[in-house]
Design a protein around this motif. Structure first.
Motif, short mmCIF file in Angstrom:
data_model
loop_
_atom_site.label_atom_id
_atom_site.label_comp_id
_atom_site.label_asym_id
_atom_site.label_seq_id
_atom_site.Cartn_x
_atom_site.Cartn_y
_atom_site.Cartn_z
N HIS A 1 39.43 -6.81 -48.64
CA HIS A 1 39.54 -6.26 -47.51
C HIS A 1 38.22 -6.29 -46.80
O HIS A 1 37.28 -5.66 -47.28
N LEU B 1 33.75 -5.56 -41.97
CA LEU B 1 33.13 -5.76 -40.98
C LEU B 1 33.60 -4.79 -39.84
O LEU B 1 34.63 -4.26 -39.84
N GLU C 1 34.97 -4.44 -36.40
CA GLU C 1 35.69 -5.21 -35.62
C GLU C 1 35.21 -5.51 -34.36
O GLU C 1 35.57 -6.53 -33.72
N ASN C 2 34.67 -4.35 -33.60
CA ASN C 2 34.36 -4.54 -32.27
C ASN C 2 32.77 -4.98 -31.87
O ASN C 2 32.39 -4.92 -30.91
N ASN D 1 26.92 -7.79 -37.10
CA ASN D 1 27.58 -7.66 -38.20
C ASN D 1 26.61 -8.13 -39.28
O ASN D 1 26.59 -7.26 -40.49
N ILE E 1 34.23 -9.87 -33.58
CA ILE E 1 34.96 -10.15 -35.18
C ILE E 1 36.37 -9.98 -34.90
O ILE E 1 37.27 -10.97 -35.33
N GLU E 2 37.04 -8.98 -34.19
CA GLU E 2 38.32 -8.92 -34.13
C GLU E 2 38.86 -10.09 -33.41
O GLU E 2 40.13 -10.19 -33.22
N GLU E 3 38.21 -11.07 -32.71
CA GLU E 3 38.85 -12.05 -31.69
C GLU E 3 38.61 -13.25 -32.66
O GLU E 3 39.28 -14.33 -32.58
N VAL F 1 41.09 -14.94 -39.48
CA VAL F 1 40.84 -14.49 -40.58
C VAL F 1 39.55 -15.21 -41.45
O VAL F 1 38.78 -14.87 -41.95
N GLN G 1 36.47 -14.78 -39.97
CA GLN G 1 35.89 -13.43 -40.60
C GLN G 1 35.40 -13.54 -41.91
O GLN G 1 34.44 -12.77 -42.46
N GLU H 1 31.28 -12.63 -43.64
CA GLU H 1 31.33 -11.98 -45.14
C GLU H 1 30.19 -12.67 -45.74
O GLU H 1 29.28 -12.20 -46.21
#
Ligand code: ADP
Ligand code: MG
Length: 507
Positions: free
Chosen positions: A93, A96, A98-99, A105, A144-146, A149, A152, A156
């Motif tokens: 999981h 990060l 998210e916003n 990050n 990040i949230e945009e 996956v 994202q 990492e």
């Protein structure tokens, strides 16, 4: 003579032992990982893979044992120590913010004041270098949230490399990816390895191991049972090492003989709790004697579709029919009475009450049936008799129907649900993620039962994010993307074609 630094293995775990209460998660584990290699660690759920890697990354402390990094004895008592030792971890999981942007990050926690001007411009050029060196393209200013996956996850990886990781641990990295994203990840890992990085890849997917690792170690029940060069082993051997017995990896089945339509879904639209349309005008039929599989990346409306069909969520519009009879908006109890069986995708929230004894779960949802009691009272003796028969037939272990359900492994819990739903002999069986978190031995068993249902003339609707599972069980495949069924394919359709459809790229 002391070994030269280049000859030393990147990682040596020596006699690592770890208990969680009564669970012996790692039993005297020895593992050597060569520098500049991709080393796979494979094992069934609960074998102890994540525990071992969490010890290497300083999340858990081993009860015994020692670690050497590049030949040097190294104490890793927290993740900062791991980072200092050049170890980076990509978690199951993502961790990060998210916003925050990609750049923010990546710097977070490294520069102290992450947003100080000096840190940012230096980090920006460092990111650029990582991008060109390893082909890890990602817009540093994206939020990040945009990001999808797959990207994202790339962040990492960048974050770990930015912190100077020479050893990268990835724990089940492809579980959340489309096949195309997974391929891309593997290419990146190959480049990293070729540049001298050491990669530890944890997975339960044999195919991934065969595709990209140099060496593979197998864990079973807390023990390290074997290490092989990947070119010198086979999926069959690895499966046998994982389970401890021979397993059939392919589902054996003859052609389907579909007959009457059992389930019809007509222009179904379903919204989630926030009013967002998750299923968008979907129509299909499932006939008696066939398995219809719904393929898709998690989160594309499959869960809401299942919830609507099984009476858990009311659709916004459209129609559901069973044997031609409209049942839209019926609750689960009425649907069960009409011949619906349901193996829910989340057995812990919807399929089982973990605090109940096995025999109670074995009749859950059917407990008002006259067989199991009179009026509102459950006849425990009748339940236990019934449970014993299912335990025997489905090889549920341990064979003790009075044991609390929480004390069964994931695979056995799933068998309790499968036994309960199949033994009711439903005309329509709706199945969500039947083998999630289930070991290969139990997967083989559950797959055979599903095919047996089909062959007995039942209609089976299967939703799974495991494309292999969909391809090997289904007679017809519907692909869902962004709430819509974007196409129907035969099960011999190539993985790549299906993968593109799942990503919304081609129909
Ligand atoms: N924090 C914990 N507390 C208690 N038990 C745990 C904890 N973490 C893992 N376990 C148990 O240790 C065993 C190994 O788990 P894990 O390392 O997560 O396996 P894997 O990653 O191979 O699926 C399992 O039985 C699991 O339930
Ligand atoms: Mg794990």
């Amino acid at each position: 003579m002391s070994p030269t630094p280049t000859a030393a293995p990147a990682i040596e775990l020596i006699g690592i032992d770890k208990k969680f209460g009564a669970v012996h998660a790692n039993k005297n584990i020895n593992l050597t990982v060569a520098k500049g290699s991709i080393h796979g660690i494979i094992g069934e759920n609960g074998a102890g893979k994540s525990t071992l890697m969490s010890i290497l990354y300083g999340f858990y402390h081993a009860d015994a044992g020692s670690i050497r990094i590049n030949g040097q004895a190294t104490v890793i008592d927290d993740s900062q120590a791991a980072i200092t030792a050049g170890i980076g971890m990509v978690h199951q999981h993502f961790m990060l913010v998210e916003n925050f942007s990609v750049l923010e990050n990546v710097i977070l926690g490294v520069e102290g004041g992450a947003l100080l001007g000096r840190g940012v411009s230096e980090a920006r050029s460092a990111l650029k270098r990582l991008e060109t060196d390893y082909g890890l393209e990602v817009d540093p200013d994206a939020i990040i949230e945009e990001l999808p996956v797959g990207l994202q996850q790339r962040v990492e990886i960048l974050k770990a490399l930015y912190r100077g990781a020479e050893i990268l641990i990835l724990d089940e990295p492809t579980g959340v990816l489309t096949p195309a994203e997974a391929d891309h990840l593997f290419k990146i890992l190959g480049v990293l390895r070729d540049q001298g990085k050491t990669i530890v890849l944890i997975t339960h997917k044999l195919r991934e191991i065969m595709a990209i690792t140099d060496t593979v170690s197998v864990m079973r029940r807390g023990e390290m049972v074997a290490t092989r060069r990947t070119t010198e082993t086979t999926v069959e051997e690895l499966a046998e090492l994982m389970v401890g017995r021979r397993v059939l990896l392919r589902v054996e089945k003859g052609p389907a003989a579909p007959s009457d339509i059992v389930l019809s879904v007509r222009n179904l639209t379903v919204k989630d709790g926030r009013g967002v349309t998750m299923v968008d005008n979907v129509s299909f039929d499932v006939r008696a004697g066939e398995v219809v599989g719904i393929a898709g990346v998690a989160g594309n409306g499959q869960s809401e579709l299942l919830e609507a069909i099984t009476g858990i969520r009311k659709p916004a519009s459209g129609e559901i029919l069973i044997h031609g009879k409209p049942v839209t908006g019926f609750d689960s109890a009425r649907l069960r009475a009409l011949g619906l069986g349901h193996i829910p995708e989340d057995r812990h929230h919807m399929g089982l009450v973990l605090g109940f004894e096995e025999s109670e779960n074995s009749v859950l949802g059917y407990h008002r049936d006259s067989r199991y009691g009179r009026g509102p009272l459950l006849d425990l003796d009748a339940c236990r008799e019934d449970a014993k028969a299912k335990i025997e037939k489905y090889d549920i272990r341990p064979p003790n129907c009075r044991l609390k359900t929480a004390n069964f492994s994931g695979g056995n819990q799933q068998k309790i649900v499968v036994a309960r739903e199949i033994e009711r002999d439903p005309a329509l069986l709706v199945v969500g993620q039947p083998t999630r978190g289930v070991d290969i031995g139990a997967i083989e068993f559950i797959h055979r039962r599903l095919i047996a249902m089909r062959d007995a003339g039942k209609a089976v609707l299967l939703v799974s994010v495991e494309l292999d599972e969909i391809r090997s069980l289904s007679d017809r495949i519907l692909v869902m993307f962004a709430g819509r069924v974007v196409g129907e394919k035969t099960p011999d359709t190539g993985e790549q074609t299906l993968g593109l459809m799942m990503a919304g790229i081609a129909a």
